[in-house]
Write a protein that holds these residues in place. Structure first.
Motif, short mmCIF file in Angstrom:
data_model
loop_
_atom_site.label_atom_id
_atom_site.label_comp_id
_atom_site.label_asym_id
_atom_site.label_seq_id
_atom_site.Cartn_x
_atom_site.Cartn_y
_atom_site.Cartn_z
N GLY A 42 -17.97 50.22 60.94
CA GLY A 42 -18.92 49.69 61.94
C GLY A 42 -20.32 49.96 61.41
N GLU A 55 -11.30 51.06 56.71
CA GLU A 55 -11.45 50.27 57.94
C GLU A 55 -10.13 49.56 58.26
N THR A 56 -9.73 49.64 59.52
CA THR A 56 -8.45 49.00 59.91
C THR A 56 -8.55 47.48 59.93
N ILE A 65 -14.43 57.11 57.83
CA ILE A 65 -13.44 56.31 58.55
C ILE A 65 -14.19 55.36 59.48
N GLY A 66 -14.05 54.06 59.26
CA GLY A 66 -14.67 53.05 60.12
C GLY A 66 -15.83 52.34 59.46
#
Ligand code: FAD
Ligand code: DHB
Length: 390
Positions: free
Chosen positions: A11, A32-33, A8-9
């Motif tokens: 970055g 990723e949002t 999740i994510g």
């Protein structure tokens, strides 16, 4: 959908982990949002430790960083009308590279896309399930559909505002936190560098930092009220403040340029212990935050990823769980070292509202010490380049 590792994510932590796992033949999906454009244009960190550069190079994404990043062998501390150099390479044999975080992200996204990696941008309503079982899953919405990703492990790389950390029951977690009563006002401007090396300045008006991005783009920061707004600051006021805090130390003027980006960030130290529960593991800002003064945040995220990659690899290749079991303990040693260093450097360099004259003199005494004692300078340099013993 099913994968081995659900991340999740997207970055630095999530993307690098996904790519290192791919190189070891382990499948992952990154959720990723934000969209690709947003993650590739958000201005954040700039300083990469040698260990970070080594891991990016090992992942095959180091070429542009080597070509375009600037190798720095030292930095300057400005205080009480003087500028003194910390000779990083002379004291530790190591250096740092100034290369923007969003450029690292561009390189990582390009590598994931080139490898046909599963990378879902624009997801929402992410939630984590079944971490106490060996079949955890992540539910999310993507392009109007409700989706479920089944995996062996969930890795929370979703930064300080993500959902992962809260999925570890509060009763099993201890949060350590310190909030600082100041923030950093950051700018990007056009123009040549003001100095060959970074300048960290302590001034009675507050801290300032002169950094760089390229021969034509410069990055500077000054201490501000974290609740202030960039609209309250005209370009003239920003330059007046930076000149007042940096030039006064040796009379050299920093070079003004057209400002094209402004932001304010608050400052916080935070550690979540533990960083793992069942089949959920946290990495990067999802588990810990440092104030930016020591330039450690991105580097710590990368260090977590190194430990986690080895642990997941040992699980898939050798059926070993010992490195996964000790992940949090291993990662937290380096994290606490960096937490202390960042706190120490922040406390020494910033104007602390209400500090007594005695306390202010202690800041100066400490700066005198680290810039005149080889032992103290070496301790600072080791921490800055990221090789301090933990
Ligand atoms: P992030 O970069 O925060 O990535 C997390 C990602 O997860 C984001 O893209 C987010 O959109 C996504 N996400 C969040 N919630 C969800 C969800 N529910 N579902 C799916 N996705 C989600 N560090 C340094 O090492 N050196 C420096 O010089 C430095 N300078 C800095 C200067 C500033 C002004 C700032 C703000 C930070 C600085 N840092 C620095 C810190 C560094 O930027 C962070 O530590 C780093 O971004 C952490 O990476 P990460 O991958 O853990 O988290
Ligand atoms: C930069 C950021 C930092 O936090 C730091 O300590 C040094 C440089 C930068 O953005 O260039």
């Amino acid at each position: 959908m099913r994968t081995q590792v659900g991340i999740i994510g997207a970055g630095p932590a999530g993307l690098l982990l996904s790519h290192l796992l791919h190189l070891r033949g382990i499948d992952s999906v990154v959720l990723e949002t934000r969209n690709r454009d947003q993650i590739e244009s958000t201005i954040r960190a700039g300083v990469l430790e040698q260990g970070t550069m080594d891991l990016l190079t090992e992942a095959g994404v180091g070429a542009r960083m080597k070509a375009e990043g600037a190798l720095h062998h030292g930095f300057e501390l400005a205080f009480e009308g003087k500028r003194r150099r910390i000779d990083l390479t002379g004291l530790t044999g190591h250096s740092i590279t100034v290369y923007a975080q969003h450029e690292v992200l561009k390189d990582l996204v390009a590598a994931r896309v080139a490898a046909n990696g599963a990378l879902r941008f624009g997801v929402s309503e992410t939630s984590i399930h079944g971490i106490d079982s060996d079949k955890p899953s992540i539910r999310y919405r993507h392009e109007g559909e409700t989706c479920e990703l089944q995996c062996d492990f969930v890795i929370g790389c979703d930064g300080s505002q993500g959902v992962s950390r809260a999925s570890i029951p509060q009763a099993l977690r201890k949060d350590y936190e310190r909030v600082y009563p100041f923030g950093w006002f950051g700018i990007l401007c056009e123009g040549p560098p003001s100095s060959d090396e970074l300048i960290y300045a302590r001034h009675e008006r507050g801290f300032a930092l002169v950094s760089t991005r390229s021969p034509n783009v410069q990055r500077m920061y000054f201490q501000c009220d974290p609740k202030d707004s960039v609209e309250n600051w005209s370009d003239d006021c920003i330059w007046a403040e930076l000149h007042a805090r940096v030039d006064s130390h040796d009379g050299q003027r920093i070079v003004d340029g057209k400002i094209f980006q402004k932001n304010i960030v608050g400052m916080r130290s935070f550690v979540s212990a533990t960083m793992q529960h069942g089949r959920l593991f946290l990495a990067g800002d999802a588990a810990h935050i440092v104030p930016p003064t020591g330039a450690k945040g991105l580097n710590l995220a990368v260090a977590d990823v190194r430990v986690l990659t080895q642990a997941l690899n040992a699980f898939y290749v050798e059926n070993r769980t010992d490195l996964l079991d000790s992940y949090s303990e291993t990662a937290l040693k380096r994290i606490w070292r960096a937490e202390h260093f960042s706190y120490w450097m922040t406390s020494m360099m910033h104007r602390i509202e209400g500090a007594s004259p005695f306390e202010q003199q202690l800041q100066v005494a400490e700066l005198e010490y680290v810039t005149t004692s080889r032992a103290a300078a070496t301790a600072m340099a080791e921490n800055y380049v990221g090789v301090a013993a933990v």
